[in-house]
Design a protein around this motif. Sequence first.
Motif, PDB file in Angstrom:
ATOM      1  N   GLY A  58       0.813  -1.186   0.000  1.00  0.00           N
ATOM      2  CA  GLY A  58       0.000   0.000   0.000  1.00  0.00           C
ATOM      3  C   GLY A  58       0.857   1.251   0.000  1.00  0.00           C
ATOM      4  N   ALA A  59       0.200   2.385   0.021  1.00  0.00           N
ATOM      5  CA  ALA A  59       0.884   3.676  -0.001  1.00  0.00           C
ATOM      6  C   ALA A  59       0.139   4.663   0.886  1.00  0.00           C
ATOM      7  CB  ALA A  59       0.938   4.213  -1.428  1.00  0.00           C
ATOM      8  N   ALA A  60       0.869   5.612   1.442  1.00  0.00           N
ATOM      9  CA  ALA A  60       0.277   6.660   2.280  1.00  0.00           C
ATOM     10  C   ALA A  60       0.737   8.016   1.784  1.00  0.00           C
ATOM     11  CB  ALA A  60       0.671   6.473   3.739  1.00  0.00           C
ATOM     12  N   ILE A  61      -0.169   8.976   1.770  1.00  0.00           N
ATOM     13  CA  ILE A  61       0.153  10.351   1.371  1.00  0.00           C
ATOM     14  C   ILE A  61      -0.225  11.270   2.525  1.00  0.00           C
ATOM     15  CG2 ILE A  61      -0.408  12.237  -0.210  1.00  0.00           C
ATOM     16  CD1 ILE A  61      -0.879  10.158  -2.368  1.00  0.00           C
ATOM     17  N   TYR A  62       0.764  12.028   2.992  1.00  0.00           N
ATOM     18  CA  TYR A  62       0.538  13.004   4.053  1.00  0.00           C
ATOM     19  C   TYR A  62       0.400  14.374   3.399  1.00  0.00           C
ATOM     20  CZ  TYR A  62       1.870   9.352   7.280  1.00  0.00           C
ATOM     21  OH  TYR A  62       1.915   8.176   7.995  1.00  0.00           O
ATOM     22  N   ALA A 104      -9.237  15.527   6.046  1.00  0.00           N
ATOM     23  CA  ALA A 104     -10.683  15.312   6.176  1.00  0.00           C
ATOM     24  C   ALA A 104     -11.426  15.835   4.950  1.00  0.00           C
ATOM     25  CB  ALA A 104     -11.196  15.997   7.435  1.00  0.00           C
ATOM     26  N   GLY A 105     -12.274  15.009   4.389  1.00  0.00           N
ATOM     27  CA  GLY A 105     -13.073  15.402   3.230  1.00  0.00           C
ATOM     28  C   GLY A 105     -12.367  15.237   1.898  1.00  0.00           C
ATOM     29  N   MET A 106     -11.094  14.858   1.912  1.00  0.00           N
ATOM     30  CA  MET A 106     -10.358  14.665   0.656  1.00  0.00           C
ATOM     31  C   MET A 106     -10.572  13.242   0.155  1.00  0.00           C
ATOM     32  SD  MET A 106      -6.774  16.658   1.292  1.00  0.00           S
ATOM     33  CE  MET A 106      -6.424  16.952  -0.434  1.00  0.00           C
ATOM     34  N   SER A 107     -10.404  13.074  -1.144  1.00  0.00           N
ATOM     35  CA  SER A 107     -10.483  11.753  -1.758  1.00  0.00           C
ATOM     36  C   SER A 107      -9.545  11.750  -2.953  1.00  0.00           C
ATOM     37  CB  SER A 107     -11.912  11.434  -2.182  1.00  0.00           C
ATOM     38  OG  SER A 107     -12.336  12.369  -3.157  1.00  0.00           O
ATOM     39  N   GLY A 108      -9.422  10.611  -3.599  1.00  0.00           N
ATOM     40  CA  GLY A 108      -8.577  10.581  -4.777  1.00  0.00           C
ATOM     41  C   GLY A 108      -8.277   9.179  -5.244  1.00  0.00           C
ATOM     42  N   LYS A 109      -7.356   9.110  -6.211  1.00  0.00           N
ATOM     43  CA  LYS A 109      -6.960   7.847  -6.814  1.00  0.00           C
ATOM     44  C   LYS A 109      -5.464   7.871  -7.021  1.00  0.00           C
ATOM     45  CE  LYS A 109      -7.801   7.085 -11.191  1.00  0.00           C
ATOM     46  NZ  LYS A 109      -8.432   6.761 -12.466  1.00  0.00           N
ATOM     47  N   LEU A 110      -4.819   6.720  -6.781  1.00  0.00           N
ATOM     48  CA  LEU A 110      -3.386   6.565  -6.988  1.00  0.00           C
ATOM     49  C   LEU A 110      -3.190   5.624  -8.162  1.00  0.00           C
ATOM     50  CD1 LEU A 110      -0.835   7.514  -5.379  1.00  0.00           C
ATOM     51  CD2 LEU A 110      -0.745   5.209  -4.477  1.00  0.00           C
ATOM     52  N   THR A 111      -2.408   6.059  -9.149  1.00  0.00           N
ATOM     53  CA  THR A 111      -2.093   5.239 -10.311  1.00  0.00           C
ATOM     54  C   THR A 111      -0.606   4.962 -10.303  1.00  0.00           C
ATOM     55  OG1 THR A 111      -3.880   6.276 -11.562  1.00  0.00           O
ATOM     56  CG2 THR A 111      -2.227   5.079 -12.829  1.00  0.00           C
ATOM     57  N   GLU A 136       3.320  -2.602 -16.368  1.00  0.00           N
ATOM     58  CA  GLU A 136       2.198  -2.865 -15.468  1.00  0.00           C
ATOM     59  C   GLU A 136       1.588  -1.567 -14.953  1.00  0.00           C
ATOM     60  OE1 GLU A 136       2.972  -5.588 -12.260  1.00  0.00           O
ATOM     61  OE2 GLU A 136       4.466  -6.636 -13.462  1.00  0.00           O
ATOM     62  N   LYS A 137       0.257  -1.537 -14.899  1.00  0.00           N
ATOM     63  CA  LYS A 137      -0.460  -0.377 -14.374  1.00  0.00           C
ATOM     64  C   LYS A 137      -1.418  -0.861 -13.295  1.00  0.00           C
ATOM     65  CE  LYS A 137      -3.757   3.192 -15.743  1.00  0.00           C
ATOM     66  NZ  LYS A 137      -4.534   3.749 -16.847  1.00  0.00           N
ATOM     67  N   SER A 138      -1.381  -0.206 -12.144  1.00  0.00           N
ATOM     68  CA  SER A 138      -2.347  -0.542 -11.096  1.00  0.00           C
ATOM     69  C   SER A 138      -2.929   0.750 -10.545  1.00  0.00           C
ATOM     70  CB  SER A 138      -1.704  -1.377  -9.986  1.00  0.00           C
ATOM     71  OG  SER A 138      -0.630  -0.679  -9.400  1.00  0.00           O
ATOM     72  N   GLU A 139      -4.163   0.653 -10.080  1.00  0.00           N
ATOM     73  CA  GLU A 139      -4.863   1.811  -9.528  1.00  0.00           C
ATOM     74  C   GLU A 139      -5.509   1.421  -8.210  1.00  0.00           C
ATOM     75  OE1 GLU A 139      -6.203   4.176 -13.549  1.00  0.00           O
ATOM     76  OE2 GLU A 139      -7.661   2.874 -12.593  1.00  0.00           O
ATOM     77  N   ALA A 140      -5.605   2.400  -7.318  1.00  0.00           N
ATOM     78  CA  ALA A 140      -6.271   2.184  -6.040  1.00  0.00           C
ATOM     79  C   ALA A 140      -6.879   3.503  -5.581  1.00  0.00           C
ATOM     80  CB  ALA A 140      -5.291   1.670  -4.994  1.00  0.00           C
ATOM     81  N   GLU A 141      -8.021   3.407  -4.935  1.00  0.00           N
ATOM     82  CA  GLU A 141      -8.668   4.590  -4.378  1.00  0.00           C
ATOM     83  C   GLU A 141      -7.902   5.052  -3.145  1.00  0.00           C
ATOM     84  OE1 GLU A 141     -11.330   6.336  -5.628  1.00  0.00           O
ATOM     85  OE2 GLU A 141     -11.085   4.990  -7.328  1.00  0.00           O
ATOM     86  N   LEU A 142      -7.805   6.355  -2.968  1.00  0.00           N
ATOM     87  CA  LEU A 142      -7.211   6.947  -1.767  1.00  0.00           C
ATOM     88  C   LEU A 142      -8.338   7.279  -0.800  1.00  0.00           C
ATOM     89  CD1 LEU A 142      -4.643   9.288  -3.495  1.00  0.00           C
ATOM     90  CD2 LEU A 142      -4.061   7.514  -1.846  1.00  0.00           C
ATOM     91  N   ALA A 143      -8.182   6.858   0.436  1.00  0.00           N
ATOM     92  CA  ALA A 143      -9.200   7.111   1.457  1.00  0.00           C
ATOM     93  C   ALA A 143      -8.539   7.700   2.694  1.00  0.00           C
ATOM     94  CB  ALA A 143      -9.918   5.824   1.820  1.00  0.00           C
ATOM     95  N   VAL A 144      -9.261   8.537   3.406  1.00  0.00           N
ATOM     96  CA  VAL A 144      -8.746   9.150   4.625  1.00  0.00           C
ATOM     97  C   VAL A 144      -8.543   8.065   5.681  1.00  0.00           C
ATOM     98  CG1 VAL A 144      -9.234  10.785   6.484  1.00  0.00           C
ATOM     99  CG2 VAL A 144      -9.875  11.348   4.132  1.00  0.00           C
ATOM    100  N   ALA A 145      -7.351   8.080   6.289  1.00  0.00           N
ATOM    101  CA  ALA A 145      -7.014   7.141   7.366  1.00  0.00           C
ATOM    102  C   ALA A 145      -6.255   7.934   8.429  1.00  0.00           C
ATOM    103  CB  ALA A 145      -6.173   5.989   6.838  1.00  0.00           C
ATOM    104  N   GLY A 146      -7.000   8.560   9.322  1.00  0.00           N
ATOM    105  CA  GLY A 146      -6.370   9.387  10.362  1.00  0.00           C
ATOM    106  C   GLY A 146      -5.798  10.664   9.786  1.00  0.00           C
ATOM    107  N   ASP A 147      -4.469  10.813   9.865  1.00  0.00           N
ATOM    108  CA  ASP A 147      -3.809  12.036   9.400  1.00  0.00           C
ATOM    109  C   ASP A 147      -3.215  11.907   8.002  1.00  0.00           C
ATOM    110  OD1 ASP A 147      -1.826  10.243  10.061  1.00  0.00           O
ATOM    111  OD2 ASP A 147      -0.523  11.729  11.002  1.00  0.00           O
ATOM    112  N   LYS A 148      -3.679  10.902   7.236  1.00  0.00           N
ATOM    113  CA  LYS A 148      -3.131  10.677   5.894  1.00  0.00           C
ATOM    114  C   LYS A 148      -4.194  10.090   4.972  1.00  0.00           C
ATOM    115  CE  LYS A 148      -1.379   6.205   7.439  1.00  0.00           C
ATOM    116  NZ  LYS A 148      -1.719   6.288   8.833  1.00  0.00           N
ATOM    117  N   LEU A 149      -3.847  10.028   3.687  1.00  0.00           N
ATOM    118  CA  LEU A 149      -4.664   9.328   2.699  1.00  0.00           C
ATOM    119  C   LEU A 149      -3.960   8.006   2.398  1.00  0.00           C
ATOM    120  CD1 LEU A 149      -5.404  12.265   0.249  1.00  0.00           C
ATOM    121  CD2 LEU A 149      -7.048  11.161   1.737  1.00  0.00           C
ATOM    122  N   GLU A 150      -4.710   6.904   2.347  1.00  0.00           N
ATOM    123  CA  GLU A 150      -4.110   5.598   2.103  1.00  0.00           C
ATOM    124  C   GLU A 150      -4.692   4.938   0.867  1.00  0.00           C
ATOM    125  OE1 GLU A 150      -2.617   3.502   6.197  1.00  0.00           O
ATOM    126  OE2 GLU A 150      -4.638   3.075   5.520  1.00  0.00           O
ATOM    127  N   ALA A 151      -3.809   4.235   0.148  1.00  0.00           N
ATOM    128  CA  ALA A 151      -4.221   3.411  -0.989  1.00  0.00           C
ATOM    129  C   ALA A 151      -3.757   1.995  -0.679  1.00  0.00           C
ATOM    130  CB  ALA A 151      -3.582   3.905  -2.275  1.00  0.00           C
TER     131      ALA A 151
END
Length: 74
Positions: free
Chosen positions: A1-5, A16-23, A29-44
Amino acid sequence: GAAIYIEDHGKPMAPAGMSGKLTVLNGAEKSEAELAVAGDKLEAKGVKLAPGAKVVAALTTPAKKAITVRFTVK
């Protein structure tokens, strides 16, 4: 997985309230995952970040502003 601060000019910012997608482009190879709020970061979950992989994070703020960040994994 990946985390974005999120920071605003070096100051931590709550995602809070942010969303997104990580490509992830790893060679052919190409992979995609939704980014979701997880505490103080966004996680894919479910993406693999190998050295040299190209990554694009497409984020949306609560005010519906689009932010795109591109980077290469070291």
